[in-house]
Design a protein around this motif. Structure first.
Motif, short mmCIF file in Angstrom:
data_model
loop_
_atom_site.label_atom_id
_atom_site.label_comp_id
_atom_site.label_asym_id
_atom_site.label_seq_id
_atom_site.Cartn_x
_atom_site.Cartn_y
_atom_site.Cartn_z
N VAL A 107 0.81 -1.22 0.00
CA VAL A 107 0.00 0.00 0.00
C VAL A 107 0.85 1.27 0.00
CG1 VAL A 107 -1.96 -1.12 1.10
CG2 VAL A 107 -0.21 -0.08 2.54
N ALA A 108 2.13 1.16 0.41
CA ALA A 108 2.96 2.38 0.49
C ALA A 108 4.43 2.02 0.41
CB ALA A 108 2.67 3.15 1.78
N VAL A 114 8.78 -0.64 2.75
CA VAL A 114 7.60 -1.08 2.02
C VAL A 114 6.55 -1.49 3.05
CG1 VAL A 114 6.67 -2.87 0.51
CG2 VAL A 114 8.91 -1.84 0.01
N ILE A 115 5.36 -0.92 2.96
CA ILE A 115 4.27 -1.27 3.88
C ILE A 115 3.29 -2.17 3.11
CG2 ILE A 115 2.39 -0.41 5.30
CD1 ILE A 115 5.16 1.96 4.46
N ARG A 116 3.07 -3.37 3.67
CA ARG A 116 2.32 -4.40 2.94
C ARG A 116 1.23 -5.00 3.83
NH1 ARG A 116 3.07 -10.15 1.55
NH2 ARG A 116 2.81 -10.47 -0.70
N ARG A 159 2.43 -4.86 7.66
CA ARG A 159 3.83 -5.02 8.07
C ARG A 159 4.72 -4.05 7.31
NH1 ARG A 159 2.45 -10.49 8.44
NH2 ARG A 159 2.84 -11.38 10.51
N ARG A 160 5.80 -3.67 8.02
CA ARG A 160 6.82 -2.84 7.40
C ARG A 160 7.99 -3.74 7.01
NH1 ARG A 160 5.75 -0.34 12.46
NH2 ARG A 160 4.66 1.67 12.34
N TYR A 161 8.39 -3.67 5.76
CA TYR A 161 9.58 -4.38 5.27
C TYR A 161 10.62 -3.31 4.96
CZ TYR A 161 6.51 -8.43 4.73
OH TYR A 161 5.64 -9.47 4.96
N CYS A 162 11.76 -3.40 5.61
CA CYS A 162 12.75 -2.32 5.52
C CYS A 162 14.07 -2.80 4.93
CB CYS A 162 13.02 -1.73 6.91
SG CYS A 162 11.56 -1.01 7.68
N HIS A 163 14.74 -1.88 4.28
CA HIS A 163 16.12 -2.09 3.84
C HIS A 163 16.94 -0.92 4.36
CE1 HIS A 163 19.54 -1.43 1.02
NE2 HIS A 163 19.62 -2.75 1.07
#
Length: 690
Positions: free
Chosen positions: A366-367, A440-442, A450-454
């Protein structure tokens, strides 16, 4: 004076500018190394020249500004005038050494394998004829001679352009005149001869010089000499005094072309009369004039290095995909376990690029929030962000338009992103945003958002990711996600948040956090617990950090420093730094990652991130380090540090006097281990024993 440093010697800091020149000297040593593939040696000569250009445009320009404004000392405690004199002296030594490397070693070796850089007088009649046609078709329409007389003022000489200073005589009245001819920047540095044997190149200025009679028809060409100007290219934008940062920056970029002169390079053969004309009109001081043997602007040797002769280059590297990502479902893999990637040994395309590409096309995303400091001209990262915005996702991009020498490129990307519907911001007033973050917010299948971060050490740049060594951590940890969310909120809104969960962020808390970690190692050493500091950075010039490391050494803490570039710390000084070792590793890949390892008693703490140990990074930039929590990944990074610092690994070792000694063979004459070759062969570095 702070009583805690009262007993530290006043000469404990080496000069930063000389330290940078010594880094470039190490680059030159790679060009001189006959064990390195020939075209790579040519490339290192080109890199040396490009590095030196930037050094003058920024560092020497800064010294001159300090002198003009009356600053009494530099950050290392030396007077700017004294530093400038030493820089000038050292640079002249290096330029002569580079010219000798080219003329006596690289060029002859190239000739032996059929690649020749030849001057006009070495060409045969057929080659002359070919170049006459080439000049008429491809050069003559672009060239404009500029006379200098009472009706023609001395033309503006743009920075880093190659030029010919020409004197002509009018045969009717014997009048002697001066003119300048600029070598068009659109032309290659060397013209390839396709009308004869392959692999022959002519400097472009030779082709123009041979046709000067056509440019000055009816005149007698008396002499001609190549010259080149370097100008101050540092930008100054007062963000407090502007309502539109991008507009102000664009105006400043226009002024960059007209910055003050900081260096005048001329051919060694130039006559005193012509040099006098250049000096007078350009306002060059004696210390700013550099007589160069051989061709100017050897940065153009990158063209030769790109010749299609694979047997003369480093063997190709085929990056692998990390084992943790071979399952196919990227987001599931990151949910299961944090993933550490090491570029270029592990693929940037199938990790970081794929992460953002999937996020753009995944309907569950979504974002996306992203920082961009430098990226490539055809960036798939930017294209993914544009695709995501067009698909209706919320996309926020922080574009650092003040990234030096990438300002115009970043302004163009920012406008393209805005046109696609992305929310584009330019960071925090007064600070450069240098941290490397992607989030990345999924909406996952279990219904949770959930937030997926790098969090990385390098730029989101696919081009440089093939030659820059960098690290990146992918994480779905709630702690990391909350930290990255909070940091993005501070970048796009208003926040004075200082402390995070697994991030150390500059300028609010990074300096304090590192000093606390160093102090903790001192306390642990005094208690008899394991105490060891291992740091990998591009530059170590911050005086407060250096003093803290001296204190750690005095307390008995073992300190290993892996510094690619400038280092002002003196290792191995009795009573001050006998427990400190400093190494530097240069090779086919540019060591770019930043790693901080603290023994922390029995609980090692390992951090990676964007920050070097410089005042600008700690005090005037937004930087982020992330703590690596996975024990196996921590061991992997500790193993990397131990391998780099091992006496069995080829490296440069810093001496107390500031000189670097290169170690390539052991006492028996056997070659030492090459770190980068070892990592090419073992993409998943195991722990080094001992």
């Amino acid at each position: 004076m702070d009583p805690t440093i009262a007993d530290l010697p006043p000469d404990r800091f080496m000069d930063r500018e000389e330290g940078w020149l010594r880094f470039n000297q190490r680059v030159l040593e790679l060009a001189e190394d006959e064990a390195i593939p020939l075209l790579e040696r040519a490339r290192f000569l080109a890199i040396f020249s490009s590095n030196l250009d930037e050094f003058f445009m920024v560092r020497v320009a800064g010294l001159k500004r300090r002198i003009a404004t009356g600053v009494s000392v530099t950050s290392s405690g030396h007077h700017p005038r004294a530093v400038l004199e030493r820089v000038s002296e050292f640079t002249r030594e290096l330029v002569l050494r580079q010219a000798a490397c080219y003329e006596d070693s690289v060029a002859p070796a190239l000739r032996e394998v059929g690649i020749r850089i030849v001057r006009w007088n070495e060409l045969d009649d057929a080659e002359h004829e070919y170049l006459h046609g080439y000049f008429r078709r491809s050069v003559y329409p672009l060239v404009t001679p500029f006379a200098v007389d009472s009706a023609h003022p001395f033309p503006y000489i743009s920075g880093r352009s190659l030029n010919l200073a020409v004197t002509v005589r009018d045969p009717r009245d014997e009048r002697w005149m001066f003119a300048r001819v600029k070598v068009p920047g659109s032309l290659p540095r060397f013209i390839e001869l396709t009308a004869g044997a392959g692999g022959r190149f002519v400097p472009v200025e030779d082709v123009i010089a041979a046709h000067l009679p056509q440019l000055f028809e009816g005149m007698e060409v008396v002499e001609h000499h190549a010259f080149r100007v370097t100008r101050n290219a540092d930008l100054e934008v007062d963000e407090d005094e502007t309502d539109n940062l991008v507009q102000s920056l664009e105006q400043e970029l226009l002024r960059r072309r007209f910055g003050p002169l900081v260096r005048l390079e001329v051919e060694q053969s130039i006559s005193d009369e012509v040099l006098g004309i250049l000096t007078r009109h350009l306002g060059a001081e004696e210390e700013e004039i550099y007589r160069v043997p051989g061709p100017l602007n050897l940065a153009g040797l990158s063209q030769i290095a790109d010749v299609d002769r694979p047997e003369l280059c480093f063997p190709p590297l085929v990056p692998v995909e990390p084992r943790a990502l071979t399952s196919g479902d990227l987001f599931a893999s990151i949910r299961e376990r944090e993933i550490l990637v090491h570029h270029p040994y592990e693929s940037f395309a199938t990790t970081t690029e794929r992460f953002l590409s999937l996020a753009a096309s995944d309907p569950k995303v979504v974002a996306i929030k992203q920082t961009l400091y430098r990226t490539s001209g055809d960036s798939p990262i930017v294209e993914a962000l544009i695709e995501a915005a067009r698909a209706g996702k919320e996309v926020v991009v922080l574009v650092e338009v003040k990234a030096r020498f990438d300002e115009q490129n970043n302004i163009q990307w920012a406008r393209k992103l805005e046109d696609a519907g992305c929310h584009v911001v330019y960071g925090v007033v007064g600070l450069k945003t240098h941290c490397k973050l992607s989030m990345v917010i999924r909406q996952d299948d279990d219904g949770l958002l959930r937030r997926y971060c790098h969090v990385g050490t390098g730029n989101y740049n696919p081009a440089t990711a093939r030659i820059y060594e960098d690290l990146g951590l992918f994480s779905a940890s709630p702690e990391v996600g909350e930290d990255v969310s909070d940091l993005f909120n501070s970048l796009t809104g208003f926040s004075r948040k200082k402390h995070y969960r697994r991030l150390l962020v500059a300028p609010s808390a990074l300096r304090e956090g590192l000093l606390n970690q160093i102090a903790g190692e001192i306390d642990n050493c005094r208690r008899g617990e394991p105490a060891h500091i291992r740091i990998k950075v591009n530059s170590l010039v911050d005086r407060e950090i250096v003093d803290a490391l001296y204190r750690a050494s005095q307390a008995g803490v073992s300190v290993d420093l892996w510094v690619r570039g400038s280092c002002v710390l003196r290792p191995g000084v009795p009573g001050l730094s006998e427990n400190i070792r400093v190494r530097s590793i240069l090779g086919r890949f540019l060591e770019h990652s930043r790693v901080f390892v603290f023994a922390n008693g029995w609980r090692p703490q390992v951090w990676i991130g964007s920050a070097d140990l410089m005042p600008r990074n700690l005090d005037r930039r937004v930087e982020a380090l992330v703590r690596v929590s996975d024990p196996e990944q921590c061991r992997r990074l500790v193993g990397l540090m131990e391998l780099a610092m091992s006496d069995g690994t080829s490296s440069w070792r810093l001496r107390p006097d500031g000189t670097w000694e290169r170690a390539t063979h052991d006492a028996d004459g056997d070659p030492l281990l090459d770190l980068q070759d070892t990592l090419r062969g073992d993409r998943h570095l195991r722990v080094v024993e001992g």
